[in-house]
Design a protein around this motif. Structure first.
Motif, PDB file in Angstrom:
ATOM      1  N   LEU A 342      86.983  43.875  53.187  1.00 17.19           N
ATOM      2  CA  LEU A 342      87.276  44.901  54.183  1.00 17.19           C
ATOM      3  C   LEU A 342      87.638  44.274  55.523  1.00 17.19           C
ATOM      4  CD1 LEU A 342      87.361  47.954  54.725  1.00 17.19           C
ATOM      5  CD2 LEU A 342      84.937  47.813  55.377  1.00 17.19           C
ATOM      6  N   GLU A 343      86.907  43.221  55.927  1.00 18.01           N
ATOM      7  CA  GLU A 343      87.192  42.570  57.203  1.00 18.01           C
ATOM      8  C   GLU A 343      88.577  41.927  57.180  1.00 18.01           C
ATOM      9  OE1 GLU A 343      85.070  39.723  60.530  1.00 18.01           O
ATOM     10  OE2 GLU A 343      84.241  39.771  58.496  1.00 18.01           O
ATOM     11  N   ALA A 344      88.909  41.255  56.086  1.00 14.79           N
ATOM     12  CA  ALA A 344      90.231  40.636  55.975  1.00 14.79           C
ATOM     13  C   ALA A 344      91.336  41.690  56.004  1.00 14.79           C
ATOM     14  CB  ALA A 344      90.313  39.812  54.697  1.00 14.79           C
ATOM     15  N   ALA A 349      95.773  43.859  59.546  1.00 15.83           N
ATOM     16  CA  ALA A 349      96.384  45.156  59.875  1.00 15.83           C
ATOM     17  C   ALA A 349      96.748  45.966  58.646  1.00 15.83           C
ATOM     18  CB  ALA A 349      97.626  44.945  60.751  1.00 15.83           C
ATOM     19  N   GLY A 350      95.933  45.876  57.594  1.00 11.50           N
ATOM     20  CA  GLY A 350      96.175  46.658  56.392  1.00 11.50           C
ATOM     21  C   GLY A 350      97.320  46.144  55.539  1.00 11.50           C
ATOM     22  N   ASP A 351      97.813  44.935  55.828  1.00 12.78           N
ATOM     23  CA  ASP A 351      98.904  44.345  55.040  1.00 12.78           C
ATOM     24  C   ASP A 351      98.318  43.800  53.734  1.00 12.78           C
ATOM     25  OD1 ASP A 351     100.772  42.413  53.962  1.00 12.78           O
ATOM     26  OD2 ASP A 351     101.827  42.502  55.877  1.00 12.78           O
ATOM     27  N   THR A 355      96.661  40.057  53.068  1.00 11.10           N
ATOM     28  CA  THR A 355      95.218  40.093  52.790  1.00 11.10           C
ATOM     29  C   THR A 355      94.918  39.430  51.454  1.00 11.10           C
ATOM     30  OG1 THR A 355      95.009  42.170  54.025  1.00 11.10           O
ATOM     31  CG2 THR A 355      93.201  41.578  52.550  1.00 11.10           C
ATOM     32  N   ALA A 356      95.714  39.757  50.428  1.00 10.82           N
ATOM     33  CA  ALA A 356      95.507  39.159  49.100  1.00 10.82           C
ATOM     34  C   ALA A 356      95.708  37.653  49.139  1.00 10.82           C
ATOM     35  CB  ALA A 356      96.466  39.807  48.093  1.00 10.82           C
ATOM     36  N   ARG A 369      89.237  46.612  44.771  1.00 14.20           N
ATOM     37  CA  ARG A 369      88.133  46.463  45.724  1.00 14.20           C
ATOM     38  C   ARG A 369      88.194  47.540  46.813  1.00 14.20           C
ATOM     39  NH1 ARG A 369      87.867  39.966  47.132  1.00 14.20           N
ATOM     40  NH2 ARG A 369      87.484  39.180  45.010  1.00 14.20           N
ATOM     41  N   LEU A 370      89.380  47.831  47.302  1.00 14.43           N
ATOM     42  CA  LEU A 370      89.524  48.829  48.365  1.00 14.43           C
ATOM     43  C   LEU A 370      89.099  50.217  47.882  1.00 14.43           C
ATOM     44  CD1 LEU A 370      92.903  47.691  49.964  1.00 14.43           C
ATOM     45  CD2 LEU A 370      90.593  47.319  50.859  1.00 14.43           C
TER      46      LEU A 370
END
Length: 412
Positions: A342-344, A349-351, A355-356, A369-370
């Motif tokens: 979640l922090e990543a 910025a929700g990218d 993030t992956a 996970r989300l």
């Protein structure tokens, strides 16, 4: 010229042997060099011009174990255009203080010449040891003044200002003061002895990017801070060069289990305001530690909402960090994977792609996970209010963890 001067020792030996002589510090940085006698090679010429050699040459020399030598020995670097050398370690009272170098020529150095080199190294060791003692005394005095300069006690701070002025360390025109804080992070059990040494060496090396006599430093174990004092505000390029050199030097000296982060305070124009730049630099270091997108270097004035969060009283920050949705998530997230995800996700910025990549997982795994995070928290990541609540909550939890541990960057 005094016989106790390094340059006179180098020149005297060079004239007696009719060979060029040089003295380096333990990091292979040039301290003194004689004139040439036609025996110089490209490496010697370049070292005299630049006052140092490349990291590759230094590493090759040190890899031959010269730091442990107690007697002169031969060093062959195996680089094109680099002649063999005699290296006489410079020691005093058991301390390695540097190296005296002679280039092997034709004919090679004989035993009496090597003995003269060893004698010169011994004399140089006495000179350098005296200098070291004077430097350490002066350094300890200046560190004490700096600690008092950022004291919360007004009388102590006033005395520190008077002491700094009495020392006349800086130009009377130097009116721009700025604090740079340095923190070693990554070891749950605290820094190891080699990492503590690496931090001091890295800071010292980084300060070679700024003009001499324009700074003072304080260092203690995993922490250090620098007071820059100049006639004009240090440029962004200067601060970038300083930060990069400290971080890269530390990385080259350690095994990768720890890293260095840097916080930069604002520029102030009076000694009594240095404490403001100091506090800002420490808060910036906390941000650099906790927020990956800073790249390990954070500047006060560019931290956005983190400046507001970090200004909160500790008790309020700790209380605000307990957000029911995140408490519920943490209860089911034994390894902390979901909180990290979640922090990543927020940091990027929700990218989803970035993030992956940061988490080293497939996008499908990230989406799974989300979805699980939404189910456990009862929040929707498509809702602006829910995202704001969770994002602030994640950062507050991270900041709260800093206060629970003993990893704060204060240097006193």
């Amino acid at each position: 010229m005094s016989s106790d001067d390094l340059q006179s020792i180098v020149d005297e030996l060079a004239e007696r042997l009719q060979r060029s002589v040089a003295i380096d510090d333990p990091s292979i940085r040039l301290l003194a060099a004689s004139r040439h006698f036609g025996d110089e090679d490209a490496v010697r010429v370049k070292s005299v011009l630049n006052r140092s050699v490349s990291s590759e040459i230094a590493e090759q020399a040190l890899s031959q174990g010269i730091a442990k030598w107690t007697q002169p020995g031969n060093v062959v670097l195996g680089l094109e255009g680099c002649l063999p050398r005699l290296c006489a370690p410079i020691r005093c009272n058991g301390l390695l203080l540097g190296y005296l170098w002679l280039i092997e020529g034709v004919p090679p150095l004989d035993e009496p010449q090597i003995a003269l080199a060893a004698e010169a190294a011994t004399r140089a060791g006495i000179v350098m040891y005296r200098r070291l003692l004077l430097h350490e005394r002066s350094k300890a005095r200046h560190e004490a003044i700096l600690r008092e300069l950022v004291s919360s006690d007004s009388a102590t701070k006033v005395q520190a200002i008077e002491d700094l002025r009495a020392e006349q360390l800086f130009s009377e025109h130097a009116v721009c003061l700025q604090v740079v804080a340095v923190q070693c992070v990554g070891n749950d059990g605290g820094p190891t002895a080699p990492q503590e040494v690496a931090l001091e060496v890295a800071v010292e090396d980084g300060l070679r990017t700024v003009p001499e006599d324009t700074y003072l430093t304080v260092a203690h174990r995993s922490r250090a801070w620098i007071l820059l004092v100049q006639e004009q505000s240090p440029s962004r390029a200067q601060l970038d060069a300083l930060s990069h050199r400290v971080r890269s030097r530390f990385a080259s000296l350690t095994d990768g289990t720890a890293r260095v982060v840097i916080g930069i305070g604002s520029v102030v124009c009076r000694l009594d305001l240095v404490v403001d730049s100091y506090n800002q630099a420490l808060l910036a270091v906390r941000t650099a530690t906790l927020v990956p997108t800073t790249g390990g270097v954070a500047r006060w004035g560019e931290l956005g909402p983190y400046e507001l969060l970090l200004r909160m009283p500790v008790e309020n920050l700790l209380a605000a960090s307990h957000i029911p949705a995140l408490d519920a998530l943490a209860k089911e997230d034994g390894q902390g994977v979901l909180l990290e995800t979640l922090e990543a996700f927020f940091d990027y910025a929700g990218d989803v792609r970035r993030t992956a990549e940061h988490l080293l997982v497939h996008r499908a795994t990230l989406y799974h996970r989300l979805k699980r995070i939404e189910r456990l928290t009862g929040c929707s990541l498509d809702s602006g209010d829910d995202r704001l609540t969770l994002h602030l909550g994640v950062k507050l939890r991270s900041f709260a963890s800093m206060y629970h541990g003993d990893t704060g960057p204060a240097v006193g």
